[in-house]
Design a protein around this motif. Sequence first.
Motif, mmCIF file in Angstrom:
data_model
loop_
_atom_site.group_PDB
_atom_site.id
_atom_site.type_symbol
_atom_site.label_atom_id
_atom_site.label_comp_id
_atom_site.label_asym_id
_atom_site.label_seq_id
_atom_site.Cartn_x
_atom_site.Cartn_y
_atom_site.Cartn_z
ATOM 1 N N ARG A 146 -61.201 35.373 -38.384
ATOM 2 C CA ARG A 146 -61.322 36.313 -39.496
ATOM 3 C C ARG A 146 -60.265 35.982 -40.536
ATOM 4 O O ARG A 146 -59.093 35.874 -40.224
ATOM 5 C CB ARG A 146 -61.148 37.747 -39.007
ATOM 6 N N GLY A 147 -60.714 35.849 -41.782
ATOM 7 C CA GLY A 147 -59.771 35.538 -42.847
ATOM 8 C C GLY A 147 -59.262 34.114 -42.713
ATOM 9 O O GLY A 147 -59.853 33.265 -42.055
ATOM 10 N N PHE A 148 -58.133 33.841 -43.329
ATOM 11 C CA PHE A 148 -57.540 32.514 -43.275
ATOM 12 C C PHE A 148 -56.481 32.482 -42.187
ATOM 13 O O PHE A 148 -55.602 33.334 -42.142
ATOM 14 C CB PHE A 148 -56.919 32.154 -44.626
ATOM 15 N N ASN A 149 -56.587 31.494 -41.315
ATOM 16 C CA ASN A 149 -55.641 31.374 -40.226
ATOM 17 C C ASN A 149 -55.040 29.975 -40.223
ATOM 18 O O ASN A 149 -54.799 29.417 -41.280
ATOM 19 C CB ASN A 149 -56.335 31.727 -38.909
ATOM 20 N N PHE A 150 -54.847 29.388 -39.061
ATOM 21 C CA PHE A 150 -54.163 28.098 -39.009
ATOM 22 C C PHE A 150 -55.164 26.955 -38.906
ATOM 23 O O PHE A 150 -56.072 26.988 -38.077
ATOM 24 C CB PHE A 150 -53.204 28.043 -37.816
ATOM 25 N N MET A 151 -54.978 25.946 -39.750
ATOM 26 C CA MET A 151 -55.789 24.736 -39.685
ATOM 27 C C MET A 151 -54.845 23.541 -39.583
ATOM 28 O O MET A 151 -53.899 23.426 -40.362
ATOM 29 C CB MET A 151 -56.687 24.601 -40.917
ATOM 30 N N ALA B 270 -53.019 30.089 -32.423
ATOM 31 C CA ALA B 270 -52.076 29.119 -32.982
ATOM 32 C C ALA B 270 -50.647 29.479 -32.590
ATOM 33 O O ALA B 270 -49.848 28.609 -32.228
ATOM 34 C CB ALA B 270 -52.222 29.066 -34.499
ATOM 35 N N GLN B 271 -50.331 30.774 -32.644
ATOM 36 C CA GLN B 271 -48.988 31.210 -32.256
ATOM 37 C C GLN B 271 -48.747 30.971 -30.768
ATOM 38 O O GLN B 271 -47.671 30.518 -30.362
ATOM 39 C CB GLN B 271 -48.811 32.687 -32.599
ATOM 40 N N ALA B 272 -49.772 31.274 -29.951
ATOM 41 C CA ALA B 272 -49.628 31.055 -28.512
ATOM 42 C C ALA B 272 -49.485 29.568 -28.200
ATOM 43 O O ALA B 272 -48.673 29.166 -27.363
ATOM 44 C CB ALA B 272 -50.834 31.633 -27.780
ATOM 45 N N LEU B 273 -50.266 28.744 -28.884
ATOM 46 C CA LEU B 273 -50.201 27.302 -28.666
ATOM 47 C C LEU B 273 -48.848 26.744 -29.089
ATOM 48 O O LEU B 273 -48.299 25.848 -28.447
ATOM 49 C CB LEU B 273 -51.328 26.621 -29.448
ATOM 50 N N GLU B 274 -48.311 27.302 -30.163
ATOM 51 C CA GLU B 274 -46.979 26.876 -30.615
ATOM 52 C C GLU B 274 -45.920 27.198 -29.567
ATOM 53 O O GLU B 274 -45.028 26.390 -29.285
ATOM 54 C CB GLU B 274 -46.632 27.561 -31.936
ATOM 55 N N GLU B 275 -46.027 28.368 -28.965
ATOM 56 C CA GLU B 275 -45.052 28.766 -27.953
ATOM 57 C C GLU B 275 -45.198 27.946 -26.673
ATOM 58 O O GLU B 275 -44.212 27.670 -25.985
ATOM 59 C CB GLU B 275 -45.218 30.252 -27.636
ATOM 60 N N ALA C 82 -48.586 21.760 -29.911
ATOM 61 C CA ALA C 82 -49.346 20.561 -30.261
ATOM 62 C C ALA C 82 -50.812 20.920 -30.455
ATOM 63 O O ALA C 82 -51.372 21.728 -29.716
ATOM 64 C CB ALA C 82 -49.212 19.506 -29.170
ATOM 65 N N CYS C 83 -51.418 20.314 -31.459
ATOM 66 C CA CYS C 83 -52.843 20.509 -31.700
ATOM 67 C C CYS C 83 -53.642 19.977 -30.521
ATOM 68 O O CYS C 83 -53.334 18.911 -29.971
ATOM 69 C CB CYS C 83 -53.244 19.786 -32.991
ATOM 70 N N TRP C 84 -54.679 20.690 -30.130
ATOM 71 C CA TRP C 84 -55.505 20.270 -29.002
ATOM 72 C C TRP C 84 -56.216 18.950 -29.267
ATOM 73 O O TRP C 84 -56.559 18.226 -28.348
ATOM 74 C CB TRP C 84 -56.552 21.353 -28.709
ATOM 75 N N VAL C 85 -56.459 18.645 -30.525
ATOM 76 C CA VAL C 85 -57.268 17.476 -30.857
ATOM 77 C C VAL C 85 -56.413 16.232 -31.082
ATOM 78 O O VAL C 85 -56.660 15.178 -30.504
ATOM 79 C CB VAL C 85 -58.126 17.752 -32.110
ATOM 80 N N CYS C 86 -55.387 16.363 -31.920
ATOM 81 C CA CYS C 86 -54.648 15.172 -32.351
ATOM 82 C C CYS C 86 -53.179 15.179 -31.946
ATOM 83 O O CYS C 86 -52.441 14.242 -32.275
ATOM 84 C CB CYS C 86 -54.755 15.019 -33.868
ATOM 85 N N ASN C 87 -52.726 16.234 -31.266
ATOM 86 C CA ASN C 87 -51.328 16.364 -30.829
ATOM 87 C C ASN C 87 -50.346 16.538 -31.978
ATOM 88 O O ASN C 87 -49.135 16.423 -31.785
ATOM 89 C CB ASN C 87 -50.892 15.166 -29.976
ATOM 90 N N GLU C 88 -50.859 16.802 -33.178
ATOM 91 C CA GLU C 88 -49.970 17.081 -34.308
ATOM 92 C C GLU C 88 -49.221 18.387 -34.030
ATOM 93 O O GLU C 88 -49.815 19.365 -33.566
ATOM 94 C CB GLU C 88 -50.792 17.222 -35.594
ATOM 95 N N PRO C 89 -47.913 18.438 -34.287
ATOM 96 C CA PRO C 89 -47.161 19.668 -34.016
ATOM 97 C C PRO C 89 -47.704 20.860 -34.802
ATOM 98 O O PRO C 89 -48.007 20.736 -35.991
ATOM 99 C CB PRO C 89 -45.739 19.320 -34.463
ATOM 100 N N ILE C 90 -47.846 21.984 -34.135
ATOM 101 C CA ILE C 90 -48.223 23.218 -34.824
ATOM 102 C C ILE C 90 -47.092 23.637 -35.756
ATOM 103 O O ILE C 90 -47.307 24.006 -36.901
ATOM 104 C CB ILE C 90 -48.520 24.342 -33.812
#
Length: 347
Positions: free
Chosen positions: A289-294, A307-312, A316-324
């Motif tokens: 909903r709305g604009f979130n993390f991309m 995104a916040q949970a993944l950061e904690e 790392a992004c699930w796809v490319c391992n780029e840092p959140i």
Amino acid sequence: MLSYINWLTGVFTCGIVLFGLAWGFLFLYKSYRTQTRLLFYMGFDIIFAGLIFLTLALDFLTVLIFGTNLESSNGILSIFTWMWVPPTTIMAMFVAFKLLQPNEKKLQIVVISSFIILGVIFEIIIFSNPLSVFNGLYPLPGEGFYDDQLKLESPATLIISLLMIIVLIYCGFGYLYKSFKSEGIIRKKYLFLSLVVIFYVVGGIVDGLTTRGVELLFVRFGIMISFWFWYWSLKEETEKPKEFKAKKDFKVKDHIFIISKMNPEEITEAQVTFYRNQKICLICKGKVRGFNFMCSKCDALYCQKCAQALEELENACWVCNEPINPNKPTTIKKIHIEKEHANKVKK
């Protein structure tokens, strides 16, 4: 007596205020319901943009009801019109940075700080000596509206023009460029945001600097339409799946949710595109909903809580391992989340 052109201009001006307040408070409410912070900021930006035209709408209603204009020999109407422009531009730039360059923290601080400083200078000038900034011309009693145009020779005009042009270039064309790089619903959302900025800012510049006449009718109509673009850009939409059905990647075992790090090969580009276009979070498969993390690298879409949970958890992004969060280290491993926490993420 008001002419037909003045009648329509006044109606469009009232429409700007009405839609600004209505959509602004609507998205403030939605931001509260969905806990979407950017939607909260955008709601205030919409309200500020509508309040710019409040005194002009009141002047129209006063002429309509009492046959005379509001008194503004000391420039008070112009002050209460233009005082909302700096906060509108500041909020617009803040949201744009979060959407277009979320990782450019230092640049964001420099630009927003500069906007705040210039905005404060502008406010000081118009409050201390409004008659040196605004024309303050009245029509014949009951036959038109108060003229709040800026004087071209005023430093305040230079400041506010600079702020509006920067917003037009960075936000308007930035959103347009982002729409070209996106697909599906996201592309449409960014395109609408681009049209908001272009219609509103160009209309505002023309409104504030040019002479009155029939062109004002079209300017106010264009600005009013920009609020509908704003609504369409932020409203919730659902798109039917076309390629394949979304999968559930969460596993339940002994009351524990397990988020397993998937190999990049397991998540195809088509899946990333599908979830992004459908506004589906890649982790919880819930409605975004709305604009979130991309993700800035692969454009994978996450809801704010995931995104916040993944950061904690592993940052790392699930796809490319780029840092959140680029300011924190990443930990690539299997993560176990207690069910209670995962339920909060999925809400």
